[in-house]
Design a protein around this motif. Structure first.
Motif, mmCIF file in Angstrom:
data_model
loop_
_atom_site.group_PDB
_atom_site.id
_atom_site.type_symbol
_atom_site.label_atom_id
_atom_site.label_comp_id
_atom_site.label_asym_id
_atom_site.label_seq_id
_atom_site.Cartn_x
_atom_site.Cartn_y
_atom_site.Cartn_z
ATOM 1 N N TYR A 269 -2.887 12.892 -17.653
ATOM 2 C CA TYR A 269 -3.714 12.574 -16.476
ATOM 3 C C TYR A 269 -4.865 11.640 -16.815
ATOM 4 O O TYR A 269 -5.238 10.779 -16.013
ATOM 5 N N ILE A 270 -5.443 11.808 -18.018
ATOM 6 C CA ILE A 270 -6.509 10.875 -18.419
ATOM 7 C C ILE A 270 -5.943 9.461 -18.516
ATOM 8 O O ILE A 270 -6.509 8.507 -17.989
ATOM 9 N N GLY A 271 -4.767 9.347 -19.159
ATOM 10 C CA GLY A 271 -4.121 8.034 -19.303
ATOM 11 C C GLY A 271 -3.825 7.428 -17.952
ATOM 12 O O GLY A 271 -4.130 6.256 -17.689
ATOM 13 N N LEU A 272 -3.274 8.259 -17.061
ATOM 14 C CA LEU A 272 -2.943 7.766 -15.720
ATOM 15 C C LEU A 272 -4.203 7.258 -15.010
ATOM 16 O O LEU A 272 -4.203 6.158 -14.436
ATOM 17 N N ILE B 296 0.831 -1.202 0.000
ATOM 18 C CA ILE B 296 0.000 0.000 0.000
ATOM 19 C C ILE B 296 0.868 1.255 0.000
ATOM 20 O O ILE B 296 0.609 2.204 -0.744
ATOM 21 N N SER B 297 1.943 1.244 0.785
ATOM 22 C CA SER B 297 2.847 2.398 0.812
ATOM 23 C C SER B 297 3.466 2.611 -0.561
ATOM 24 O O SER B 297 3.557 3.741 -1.054
ATOM 25 N N LEU C 144 1.816 6.506 -7.021
ATOM 26 C CA LEU C 144 0.756 7.389 -7.508
ATOM 27 C C LEU C 144 1.143 8.845 -7.336
ATOM 28 O O LEU C 144 0.964 9.660 -8.245
ATOM 29 N N ALA C 145 1.721 9.186 -6.167
ATOM 30 C CA ALA C 145 2.139 10.570 -5.916
ATOM 31 C C ALA C 145 3.196 10.977 -6.929
ATOM 32 O O ALA C 145 3.123 12.054 -7.528
ATOM 33 N N GLY C 146 4.167 10.100 -7.160
ATOM 34 C CA GLY C 146 5.236 10.385 -8.117
ATOM 35 C C GLY C 146 4.680 10.621 -9.509
ATOM 36 O O GLY C 146 5.009 11.614 -10.169
#
Lengths: 239, 360
Positions: B178-181, B19-20, B26-28
């Motif tokens: 961002y859409i792709g992500l 989870i970490s 995701l943040a990166g």
């Protein structure tokens, strides 16, 4: 006790070959029926016809008063009739526990409930220590037990066991015999195909003998042993 | 904090470490465009996301359910065409059109599924290829509908507005990033949910042994079709996303057999039937295909001094290596399949467990 399963004049043809022809018998609730016969007698074909794997060419299969002809195997299983396979079919790349859970999910939508049922069944066949092993890695004796645990998890009322002792050593066979007798105590009706005559005589309440696709004899183990036609089918007429 | 992580982990079978890692990754990825504004870097990342979406989509049907469709271009293409046709001919913005695409693809998939799932093994594979080819031929020949071989060019993508505020006008690559992500994350999360559900157990049982699964109360046709619907629906999203991002589609770019094969390879290279297999496959294939296309390998050879740019070998490499990218790609695939039958991920896992055993 009423009949849980009625086989009425079942025939199965493959092209011109009659694998089963005009086989009829009834199976009373709670008992163990042995199904024996020489190789190629049509035992497994009959199992396939009963469990919906093939539709019978002629005749009827009636389970709990309901005609089963043409029902798919999954529906048959849901109605409470489950079978094992002569050639074991483990879900090889899934764990032993997951294999049994797949069976248990037949009666529940919850993975948690299924896991509990599966663990319980694994204890019954004494495979709980191997719950996390991959099913494909088990030796043959344990695969057979897994097969039994998996069908028991579907909570059947009628269990069809196709040579669950085939290829096992005497100790393993004895374990399976005890398992079958335990299952009987739980009130589950069983039909058992087996080549080991000693075992089949010990566990069966009643025996049906098939030969060349036809029913040769039916009766208690004592009657079958004494039946001249059966002895001839197995040993040839000179003896 | 630790107990919360533990709880989350126990409920879904994830470890706190996983989870970490997820949160960090995701943040990166979310911050990446804030620090990198090189359009080519963004382009490669978008291709990586697209590849992940395609791979994860196929994985549900091929990896989990064991139905090796080599015709996923059909769903990719039909999604792309629906979105583009609605946008160009009916002025329906793509963020609505792509859901219409999903609906159309699901109907198509149901028809295809009800026919092809009567077949097993190699016959199913052949049927899936044939169906995709039929779709391609339809797109080429139904000129009134699809503009035939000329394809459809997106003349203008309407800006995305919520109320009167313009969220994005799609002029840079950042909105596509961002859409792709988000779609990539969506497909991964969907795969996780499937794997940890009754559906996932049934899919895998069908993959391992159809007949055994059937006898255990599993309806083969129902579950295969559910797997296909999920898989085709997500593939359609990938197709629509591709169409809007590139702004032009024609039958060879969205409906060709290449696309179907590409989708399968992402999973085979990464690791079939695993959640992260398609991600790993994309991490290998996207940079590789970009490096081959832009002749980075020849340049690398010159930089390392293995051959000089002016020598006969150098000239040969410079002229031919870029064209040979399909060949090198093919060789790599053969090598991976030969030496890593469970994909890169499966191979890494094996190495890891072998090392752990060595330590113990």
């Amino acid at each position: 006790m009423g009949a849980i399963l009625e086989i009425k004049h079942v025939s199965k043809f493959f092209g011109g070959l009659a694998a089963n022809s005009d086989v009829s018998f009834e199976l009373a609730e709670g008992m163990i029926m042995g199904l024996i016969g020489p190789n190629g007698a049509g035992k497994t074909t009959l199992f396939n016809c009963i469990t919906g794997y093939y539709p019978p060419s002629r005749g009827e299969v009636i389970f709990k008063g309901r005609k089963m002809n043409g029902l798919e195997p999954n529906k048959v299983c849901k109605l409470g009739m489950a079978r094992t396979w002569q050639k074991v079919r483990p879900l090889a790349k899934m764990s032993v526990l997951d294999n049994v859970m797949v069976g248990a999910l037949c009666r529940t939508n919850s993975l948690k409930v299924a896991r509990d049922i599966a663990l319980e069944q694994l204890k019954v066949v004494r495979l709980d220590r191997k719950a996390d092993f991959l099913a494909g890695g088990l030796p043959i004796g344990e695969r057979k037990k897994l097969e039994v645990a998996r069908v028991l998890a579907t909570r059947p009322q009628l269990l069809l066991l196709d040579e669950v002792m085939g290829g096992l050593n005497p100790a393993e066979s004895e374990e399976i015999i005890q398992l079958i007798l335990d299952i009987k105590k739980h009130g589950i009706t069983q039909m058992v195909i087996e080549h080991d005559m000693k075992a089949i005589m010990r566990i069966s309440d009643r025996i049906v003998v098939l030969n060349s696709g036809e029913k040769l004899a039916e009766g208690s183990p004592e009657e079958i042993v004494a039946n001249q036609a059966v002895v001839e089918a197995y040993l040839g007429s000179e003896h | 904090m630790k107990t919360i992580l533990n709880k989350l982990g126990n409920n879904r079978g994830f470890s706190p470490v996983a989870i970490s890692l997820w949160i960090a990754a995701l943040a990166g990825l979310a911050l990446f465009p804030q620090f990198v504004d090189n359009p080519y870097a963004l382009h490669v990342m978008i291709l990586f996301f697209l590849s992940t979406i395609m791979g994860e989509s196929w994985n549900i049907l091929g990896g989990y359910t064991g139905q090796y469709s080599v015709g996923h271009a059909a769903y990719f293409g039909v999604g792309a065409y629906t979105t583009m046709m609605l946008m160009q001919y009916r002025q329906i913005p793509p963020w609505l059109g792509m859901w219409a695409g999903v609906a159309v693809v699901m109907v198509v998939a149901l028809v295809i599924g009800s026919i092809c799932f009567r077949l097993r093994g190699p016959y199913f594979v052949l049927a899936s290829i044939a169906v995709a080819e039929i779709m391609r031929l339809c797109a080429v020949n139904l000129k009134d509908l699809t503009n035939g071989a000329e394809g459809i060019l997106a003349t203008e993508i309407p800006p995305f507005k919520i109320g009167a505020t313009v969220v994005t006008d799609f002029l840079s690559k950042v909105p596509f990033y961002y859409i792709g992500l988000s779609f990539a994350v969506l497909t991964i999360v969907a795969t996780m949910l499937v794997q940890h559900s009754k559906l996932g157990y049934y899919f895998q049982a069908i993959r391992e042994d159809q007949d055994a699964a059937h006898a255990l109360g599993i309806s083969l046709s129902f579950h295969k079709n559910v797997a296909l619907l999920l898989s085709a629906g997500f593939t359609s999203l990938a197709g629509s996303f591709y169409a809007i991002y590139v702004g032009f589609i024609d039958p060879p770019t969205v409906l060709a057999l290449d696309i179907s094969v590409q989708i399968v390879l992402i999973c085979i290279i990464g690791g079939i039937g695993t959640i992260y297999g398609p991600v790993v496959g994309s991490l290998v294939l996207v940079p590789l295909s970009e490096a081959l296309r832009s002749n980075l390998i020849a340049q690398g050879i010159f930089k390392l001094g293995l051959a000089s740019e002016e020598s006969g070998v150098g000239v040969f490499l410079k002229e031919n290596l870029a064209h040979a990218h399909a060949l090198i790609y093919g060789i790599l695939v053969v090598v991976v399949i030969l030496f890593m039958p469970d994909g890169v991920l499966g191979f890494a896992r094996k190495l890891f467990t072998a090392r752990n055993r060595g330590n113990a």
